[in-house]
Design a protein around this motif. Structure first.
Motif, short mmCIF file in Angstrom:
data_model
loop_
_atom_site.label_atom_id
_atom_site.label_comp_id
_atom_site.label_asym_id
_atom_site.label_seq_id
_atom_site.Cartn_x
_atom_site.Cartn_y
_atom_site.Cartn_z
N HIS A 61 -17.74 -2.19 -32.10
CA HIS A 61 -17.90 -0.94 -31.35
C HIS A 61 -18.53 0.10 -32.28
O HIS A 61 -17.97 0.41 -33.34
CB HIS A 61 -16.56 -0.43 -30.83
CG HIS A 61 -15.92 -1.33 -29.82
ND1 HIS A 61 -15.72 -0.96 -28.51
CD2 HIS A 61 -15.45 -2.60 -29.91
CE1 HIS A 61 -15.15 -1.95 -27.85
NE2 HIS A 61 -14.98 -2.97 -28.68
N TYR A 62 -19.68 0.64 -31.84
CA TYR A 62 -20.37 1.66 -32.65
C TYR A 62 -20.69 2.87 -31.78
O TYR A 62 -21.30 2.74 -30.71
CB TYR A 62 -21.66 1.10 -33.25
CG TYR A 62 -22.50 2.16 -33.94
CD1 TYR A 62 -22.05 2.77 -35.11
CD2 TYR A 62 -23.72 2.57 -33.40
CE1 TYR A 62 -22.81 3.75 -35.74
CE2 TYR A 62 -24.48 3.54 -34.03
CZ TYR A 62 -24.02 4.13 -35.19
OH TYR A 62 -24.76 5.11 -35.81
N ASN A 63 -20.26 4.06 -32.22
CA ASN A 63 -20.56 5.31 -31.54
C ASN A 63 -21.62 6.05 -32.35
O ASN A 63 -21.36 6.51 -33.46
CB ASN A 63 -19.29 6.17 -31.42
CG ASN A 63 -19.49 7.39 -30.55
OD1 ASN A 63 -20.47 8.11 -30.68
ND2 ASN A 63 -18.54 7.65 -29.66
N LYS A 64 -22.82 6.14 -31.79
CA LYS A 64 -23.93 6.72 -32.57
C LYS A 64 -23.79 8.24 -32.69
O LYS A 64 -24.34 8.83 -33.63
CB LYS A 64 -25.27 6.36 -31.95
CG LYS A 64 -25.57 7.01 -30.61
CD LYS A 64 -26.95 6.64 -30.13
CE LYS A 64 -27.29 7.31 -28.81
NZ LYS A 64 -28.64 6.92 -28.33
N ASN A 65 -23.10 8.91 -31.75
CA ASN A 65 -22.90 10.35 -31.87
C ASN A 65 -21.89 10.68 -32.97
O ASN A 65 -22.11 11.57 -33.79
CB ASN A 65 -22.43 10.95 -30.55
CG ASN A 65 -23.56 11.04 -29.54
OD1 ASN A 65 -24.72 10.76 -29.85
ND2 ASN A 65 -23.25 11.42 -28.32
N LYS A 66 -20.78 9.95 -33.00
CA LYS A 66 -19.76 10.17 -34.02
C LYS A 66 -20.04 9.38 -35.29
O LYS A 66 -19.39 9.61 -36.31
CB LYS A 66 -18.38 9.79 -33.46
CG LYS A 66 -17.93 10.61 -32.27
CD LYS A 66 -16.57 10.17 -31.78
CE LYS A 66 -16.11 11.00 -30.60
NZ LYS A 66 -14.78 10.57 -30.10
N GLN A 67 -20.97 8.42 -35.20
CA GLN A 67 -21.33 7.56 -36.33
C GLN A 67 -20.12 6.81 -36.87
O GLN A 67 -19.91 6.71 -38.08
CB GLN A 67 -22.01 8.38 -37.44
CG GLN A 67 -23.31 9.03 -37.01
CD GLN A 67 -24.08 9.66 -38.14
OE1 GLN A 67 -23.64 9.64 -39.29
NE2 GLN A 67 -25.24 10.22 -37.86
#
Length: 248
Positions: free
Chosen positions: A211-217
């Protein structure tokens, strides 16, 4: 009287057609001296040069602003991880899986499911180019896809079998991850009382989701585990009974 007024009004408003009024001609102004004309021309040229200089300065300012904005939005210049750094990173994830599984407490009963999930969260910040550099081309992309949450900022990759997880760790990280050898704590709950430690079970790794959140990095790995086989206490009792049978 009325006739007099009417005649007076008629006479005051009527002008004979043969009468003309003198028109004073407009005299041309005196020509400006040659020195003033030359000075004006010089001023015009000076103003043109100053105007062009201002235009050039504005253009340069716009370029500098655009360059500064691009630099602020660009990812930090960071060298790609070396093979040694990758191995250390993947080894850290594998060790965290074993450690967190051992600390996991599962409420156990005869009808409880034998699967559980261990989530390993990486503590660092992951810029998009760092994530894609390691994970692109690996696993099955769950989202975002044209069919599933195409605008999502969270990327989910799934490695459906242990073999897929193993191959990914070896090919990308140069590290090993074990299928078996994990432990999990099983706890029971009395009807009228506190929960108690029932046993320690062996567990194995089934699959993994990234799982990767690009906004929160942020990056996290969700490992699906399953415990099964003989529980430790039951195995010990069976070994004791076998030993006592041999002694008899």
């Amino acid at each position: 009287m009325d006739n007099f007024l009417s005649k007076t009004e008629t006479n005051s408003c009527s002008v004979p057609k043969d009468i003309t009024f003198p028109v004073t001609p407009l005299l041309p102004s005196a020509a400006a001296p040659e020195s003033e004309v030359t000075a004006l021309r010089r001023n015009v040229e000076t103003l043109k040069e100053e105007n062009q200089a201002l235009k050039n300065e504005i253009a340069n300012l716009k370029k500098r602003v655009a360059t500064a904005g691009a630099s602020a939005g660009a990812p930090p210049s960071k060298k790609a991880r070396t093979p040694g750094q990758k191995k250390k990173l993947f080894g850290k994830w594998a060790n965290a899986l074993a450690r967190e599984s051992k600390k996991k407490r599962i409420m156990f009963d005869m009808f409880a499911p034998d699967a559980y999930t261990i989530t390993v969260k990486d503590s660092g910040l992951w810029a998009p180019h760092e994530f894609h550099g390691l994970f692109d081309g690996h696993g099955e992309k769950i989202q975002p896809t044209p069919e599933n949450k195409p605008n999502s900022v969270v990327t989910i990759l799934r490695f459906n079998r242990f073999e897929d997880v193993k191959d990914f760790f070896e090919a990308v990280g140069g590290a090993e991850i074990e299928e078996i050898g994990y432990q999990v704590e099983l706890w029971g709950k009395r009807r009228f009382g506190k929960s108690y430690h029932y046993d320690t079970a062996d567990a194995r790794l089934l699959n993994m989701e990234v799982h990767y959140n690009k906004n929160k990095q942020t990056l996290s790995l969700a490992f699906e585990m399953v415990y099964g086989g003989l529980l430790r206490k039951k195995r010990d009792r069976s070994e004791e009974s076998s030993v006592s049978g041999e002694s008899d």
